[in-house]
Structures are given as C-alpha cells and as structure tokens.
Design an enzyme around this catalytic site. Structure first.
Site, PDB file in Angstrom:
ATOM      1  N   LYS A  46      -5.680   5.706   9.713  1.00 29.74           N
ATOM      2  CA  LYS A  46      -4.365   5.377   9.172  1.00 29.74           C
ATOM      3  C   LYS A  46      -3.771   4.179   9.918  1.00 29.74           C
ATOM      4  O   LYS A  46      -4.111   3.908  11.070  1.00 29.74           O
ATOM      5  CB  LYS A  46      -3.442   6.587   9.231  1.00 29.74           C
ATOM      6  CG  LYS A  46      -2.950   6.973  10.603  1.00 29.74           C
ATOM      7  CD  LYS A  46      -2.015   8.186  10.517  1.00 29.74           C
ATOM      8  CE  LYS A  46      -0.826   7.893   9.622  1.00 29.74           C
ATOM      9  NZ  LYS A  46       0.078   9.060   9.502  1.00 29.74           N
ATOM     10  N   CYS A 131       3.117  -4.711   3.752  1.00 29.16           N
ATOM     11  CA  CYS A 131       4.354  -4.381   4.466  1.00 29.16           C
ATOM     12  C   CYS A 131       5.412  -5.459   4.232  1.00 29.16           C
ATOM     13  O   CYS A 131       5.088  -6.631   4.051  1.00 29.16           O
ATOM     14  CB  CYS A 131       4.075  -4.261   5.957  1.00 29.16           C
ATOM     15  SG  CYS A 131       2.782  -3.070   6.324  1.00 29.16           S
ATOM     16  N   LYS A 166      -6.463  -6.440   3.342  1.00 21.45           N
ATOM     17  CA  LYS A 166      -6.268  -5.477   2.255  1.00 21.45           C
ATOM     18  C   LYS A 166      -5.224  -6.011   1.283  1.00 21.45           C
ATOM     19  O   LYS A 166      -4.071  -6.234   1.650  1.00 21.45           O
ATOM     20  CB  LYS A 166      -5.832  -4.124   2.813  1.00 21.45           C
ATOM     21  CG  LYS A 166      -5.769  -3.026   1.762  1.00 21.45           C
ATOM     22  CD  LYS A 166      -5.547  -1.671   2.413  1.00 21.45           C
ATOM     23  CE  LYS A 166      -5.625  -0.550   1.398  1.00 21.45           C
ATOM     24  NZ  LYS A 166      -5.462   0.779   2.034  1.00 21.45           N
ATOM     25  N   ILE A 192      -7.845  -2.132  -4.186  1.00 24.84           N
ATOM     26  CA  ILE A 192      -6.444  -2.523  -4.084  1.00 24.84           C
ATOM     27  C   ILE A 192      -5.667  -1.516  -3.232  1.00 24.84           C
ATOM     28  O   ILE A 192      -6.090  -0.368  -3.085  1.00 24.84           O
ATOM     29  CB  ILE A 192      -5.771  -2.611  -5.466  1.00 24.84           C
ATOM     30  CG1 ILE A 192      -5.864  -1.266  -6.187  1.00 24.84           C
ATOM     31  CG2 ILE A 192      -6.391  -3.742  -6.287  1.00 24.84           C
ATOM     32  CD1 ILE A 192      -5.107  -1.163  -7.500  1.00 24.84           C
TER      33      ILE A 192
END
Length: 307
Positions: A46, A131, A166, A192
């Site tokens: 994560k 982000c 990513k 994606i």
C-alpha cells in the site's frame, strides 16, 4: 510441456506476470495466511507517504454494481515505519517488493525516493501520481502532463531503483500522460488507477462517503482499463502493468493481449484473499492447454491480429 511465465519489467525478472495492486492487500503480511506471496510475480504494498496519515473520515468504502468505491485517503504509518518495521518482516516471503509512494508536493516525492534509495528489500518504486498537488489548488499530479513529468523526473533523479509511474484514468487522453512519464524517465507504467466516482445515500440525501468522492474499481472499470492499456501500448515503448477489475485469468489475458507485460489484481483480493495466486495458476494452465510455450508471445498479440 514446460511453459515460461517469467516476464521482464523495468529491469526486474518476475517469475510470473501477476502482481498485487497497491492498497488491496495492505503490506502483504496481513494476507500471508491466505495468499502464497512467494507464488506471485511481485508484491506491491500500500502507498506510503513521508509522514503517517490517518486517512479520510468514514464511511470509506461502499459497494456498487460490479465494483467498489473507496475513499480510504492513503492511511499509512509513514515511510520511516515502512523502513524500520515492515520491510524487514517482508523479507521472509521471498517475493519482490514494490513500494508505492505518494506526496502532496513534487519535493515530497523526491524526498521519498531519496529516503528509499538503497534500502534493502525494495525491488522498485511505483509512483502514485493520482494525489492532489497542494501547490496547484488540489489538482491531481497525474491529470496534467507537465506535473506528471515533474514528479517522475524528481523521483528518477533521486533513486537508482526502477521507477514505475501509475497512471490515472481521469484524464482527457491518457496517452499524453504516458508520454510525459516516459519522457521524464519512467522505466515502466502501471494503469489504470481508480475512476473518480461517488454515491449518494437517497434516504439521508447526502453523499455516502465521508470524503464525498472516491475511486471506483472492480469489474465495472475493466473495459475502460483494457482500452487504456491498448492506447498506451501503441503510444510508448515502455513495459506496461495492466490493472482494473481483474477477477480471473481470462480477465488478465485481455490486458496481456492489449499490451500489458504484467497485470495487477486488486479488488478481487477483497472478495477472495487467494485471488492473485489463482490468476497466476490459471494463466499457467491456459498456456499449457493452448500449447503456448512463453507468455510473452501473447503480449500485445491482439494488435497483430487486425486490431
């Protein structure tokens, strides 16, 4: 017949093309009783940030038809806890560990990359550019080519590790983002990330998620993800890791035929903790049944048959 399942991604040789998608198996050790981590191509943990994050207010997750919307908010213990406590424990699983990183500024990405450079037990960095950029009014880094390039370039300059960017699907043309990441030094691309989404509670007449918006994943997004992989495969020469709604080996094959050299299993892990291992085993069985000696023969094959 002995079949070859190994694939090369960003200078790494993985025993098979199946990875976990970041955020769906925690740091991996939580799933170890149910999932043979050593049987995977790689474990993507994560996302970590410079400082610990508490995440978003609840509710954080809700089911939708053929999918899940999450707004966890990158809850994590911070990079120092990863280095000090978590990575040493992951060493016993004998699987390449890819660390996902995220920041609120370009400088934070650079500092994360520098902090993780040379740390034992890390095979590569995955750069989560979905982000918000706090210095640009909250616009996600990965939705604009220049911001994408700025982040990837700083990560590339601050680490010797392979860099995997990513990509977000919440863009007008994902190919322009892919080209920006490639030009800034990415070694591979994963795609994606989740689609921006929301659900409204009609009884309470308010957004269901505490953060209002969340990220849609699961089978509902798979056709979008396959299309994105197809387009990016035609636009750049970097190896691709495809993800988005992969529940079975057949789903994984769609991504591989569209151009992905590897795939990541995400939401399926929430339904079946052993999903990623099952996909890997079933892919190998498919190769055997079809008389295909090397899975790499299938990468992008749909482009060569009139697509």
């Amino acid at each position: 017949m002995k079949v070859k399942t190994a694939v090369a991604i960003a200078g790494l040789t993985l025993k098979n093309p199946v990875l976990t998608a970041s955020g769906t198996v925690g740091f991996g050790e939580e799933y170890a009783p149910y999932l043979d981590l050593a049987g995977l191509g790689a474990l993507v943990v994560k996302t970590v940030t410079l400082k610990p994050r508490a995440g978003n207010p609840p509710p954080r997750i809700t089911e939708t038809p053929a999918g899940v919307i999450n707004a966890v908010g990158l809850q994590n213990p911070g990079v120092e806890a990863l280095v000090r406590d978590i990575l040493p424990r992951l060493a016993r699983f004998d699987v390449p560990v890819i660390v996902s990183i995220a920041g609120e500024t370009v400088d934070e990405y650079a500092r994360l990359a520098g902090r993780l450079d040379g740390v034992p037990g890390i095979a590569a960095l995955e750069v989560n550019i979905s982000c918000p950029n706090v210095k640009a009014g909250g616009i996600a880094f990965g939705t604009e080519p220049a911001m994408t390039a700025a982040v990837v370039r700083q990560v590339r300059e601050n680490t010797r590790l392979p860099v995997i960017a990513k990509l977000s699907p919440n863009v007008t043309d994902i190919r322009t983002i892919a080209l920006a990441a490639a030009g800034a030094g990415a070694d591979a691309l994963s795609l994606i990330n989740t689609l921006s989404a929301m659900v409204i509670d009609v009884e309470r007449r308010r957004p269901l998620l505490g953060n209002v918006f969340g990220g849609l994943s699961g089978p509902a997004v798979r056709p979008v993800a396959v299309r994105a992989v197809w387009q990016v495969y035609q636009a750049v020469e970097l190896p691709l890791i495809g993800m988005g709604g992969i529940m079975t080996a057949r789903d994984a094959l769609e991504f591989i035929l569209a151009g992905a050299r590897a795939v990541a299993v995400g939401t399926a892990n929430l339904v079946n903790p052993g999903a990623a291992a099952a996909v890997a085993a079933d892919l190998e069985q498919y190769l055997t049944e079809q008389g295909i000696r090397d899975i790499n023969e299938l990468v992008g094959a749909a482009h060569r048959t009139g697509g």
